[in-house]
Enzyme design. Structure first.
Site, PDB file in Angstrom:
ATOM      1  CB  ILE A 186     -49.577  47.883   7.648  1.00  0.00           C
ATOM      2  CG1 ILE A 186     -49.474  46.819   8.228  1.00  0.00           C
ATOM      3  CG2 ILE A 186     -48.385  48.532   6.950  1.00  0.00           C
ATOM      4  CD1 ILE A 186     -50.791  46.014   8.467  1.00  0.00           C
ATOM      5  CG  ASN A 203     -51.146  36.997   5.567  1.00  0.00           C
ATOM      6  OD1 ASN A 203     -51.867  35.996   5.748  1.00  0.00           O
ATOM      7  ND2 ASN A 203     -49.986  37.156   6.339  1.00  0.00           N
ATOM      8  CG  ASP A 218     -44.664  40.340   9.957  1.00  0.00           C
ATOM      9  OD1 ASP A 218     -44.762  40.718  11.273  1.00  0.00           O
ATOM     10  OD2 ASP A 218     -44.913  39.307   9.633  1.00  0.00           O
ATOM     11  CB  THR A 233     -50.794  29.553  11.008  1.00  0.00           C
ATOM     12  OG1 THR A 233     -52.206  29.541  11.428  1.00  0.00           O
ATOM     13  CG2 THR A 233     -51.085  29.303   9.435  1.00  0.00           C
ATOM     14  CB  SER A 277     -60.702  33.510   9.152  1.00  0.00           C
ATOM     15  OG  SER A 277     -61.027  32.421   9.841  1.00  0.00           O
ATOM     16  CE1 TYR A 292     -58.036  35.852  13.014  1.00  0.00           C
ATOM     17  CE2 TYR A 292     -59.980  34.315  12.616  1.00  0.00           C
ATOM     18  CZ  TYR A 292     -58.451  34.867  12.198  1.00  0.00           C
ATOM     19  OH  TYR A 292     -57.848  34.097  11.270  1.00  0.00           O
ATOM     20  CE  LYS A 320     -58.355  37.215   9.257  1.00  0.00           C
ATOM     21  NZ  LYS A 320     -57.386  37.725   8.228  1.00  0.00           N
TER      22      LYS A 320
END
Length: 318
Positions: free
Chosen positions: A76, A102, A43, A211, A164, A177, A181
């Site tokens: 990453i 994730n 992360d 989140t 998602s 997004y 996903k």
């Protein structure tokens, strides 16, 4: 949710969790650690849009977890960094058994307003990074599948992609997004097929939890406002428990599947398959004939434009 009654179930296993320093990723790291796994937390510590990286974020989590955790603070979203993260796990802990893809960022905007650079950044972090890590981890997992560890055939390995519902329902202003996903599903299915002979599983989980992602939702209607209010009640620990289940010995036969987690509800989703067919035996279709046949056969099966936020706006079981 995490009462540690199954602690030790993953003793000796090594996990790499991208985006593991906050939110759902952090819950997964804590749960896998409680189950006995050693964990590399990959992360960069950036903001929700990917900017302002802060290596101290992942390092703080690693410090909290103790000697069985390490922080990898590079992005990453680059193939060489993904290789380096896998190498860290292999060199520090002697192998890699579990990969949880994730990491994700958000740069929302309607399709007619989104900057192509924002699309590229989201695809790079949310999808390409998962491919890079899977590509880097797969040789390690496959080699271990050929080896004997502890005198037992090592036909074992786990990959979990965090996707998602936006990827298969869609949502206003989330073309980047949702594209990423949705791509996670295709990556999951093909990875499951490519690694099945080695006894390595790959599954996907669509989470519903409070989140940074839910914090950024700007409701477009009353249904979406209700979703946001209810989502903020749901702990990410529930998602982590399902991920740990998919990594457990009992889940060896589960691969290529799409699950959802919403509090104490766990869903098994269907996957796209034909629901109706039109065919002609003796003539090609012309536009008029196809339009008439489709109106009769296809129209009852068309999927409406309900968003994921509207579909899951009922009171969660928490």
């Amino acid at each position: 949710m995490n009462d540690n009654t199954d602690s030790g179930r993953l003793d000796g296993r090594v996990a790499l969790v991208s985006g593991g320093a906050r939110g759902i990723g952090l819950a997964i790291v804590r749960t896998l650690t409680a189950q006995g796994a050693r964990v590399v937390i990959a992360d960069a510590g950036g903001a929700i849009d990917g900017g302002d990286p802060d290596p101290a974020v992942a390092q703080a989590v690693a410090d909290e977890m103790g000697d069985g955790a390490l922080a990898f603070t590079g992005s990453i979203a680059a193939a060489d960094a993904a290789q380096a993260a896998v190498a860290m796990a292999n060199e520090a802990f002697g192998g890699l058994d579990i990969l949880v893809n994730n990491a994700a960022i958000l740069r929302d905007g309607f399709i007619f307003r989104t900057d192509p650079a924002d699309f590229d950044a989201v695809l790079k972090t949310n999808l390409a990074a998962a491919w890079y890590l899977t590509n880097a981890a797969a040789p390690v997992l496959r080699q271990q599948a050929k080896d004997n560890r502890g005198g037992e055939p090592y036909q074992w390995g786990r990959i979990v992609n965090i996707t998602s519902s936006a990827g298969f329902y869609g949502n206003f202003g989330q073309s980047s997004y949702a594209s990423a996903k949705s791509g996670m599903l295709g990556l999951m299915r093909t990875t499951a097929m490519d690694l099945a002979r080695a006894g390595i599983t790959c599954n996907a989980v669509a989470p519903f939890a409070a989140t940074r992602v839910t914090d950024t939702i700007v409701p477009a209607n009353d249904e979406q406002a209700a979703y946001k209010e209810r989502a903020l009640k749901v702990s990410p620990d529930h998602v982590a428990t399902v991920v740990a289940w998919l990594c457990a010995p009992e889940s060896q036969a589960i691969t290529g599947q799409l699950f959802g987690v919403r509090g104490r509800e766990v869903f098994l989703f269907s996957q796209p398959r034909p629901v109706a067919t039109l065919a002609r035996d003796n003539a090609d279709w012309d536009v008029g004939a196809l339009a008439a046949a489709a109106a009769e056969t296809f129209a009852p099966h068309y999927t409406d434009l309900t968003t994921d936020l509207e579909a899951f706006n009922t009171e969660p079981k928490v």
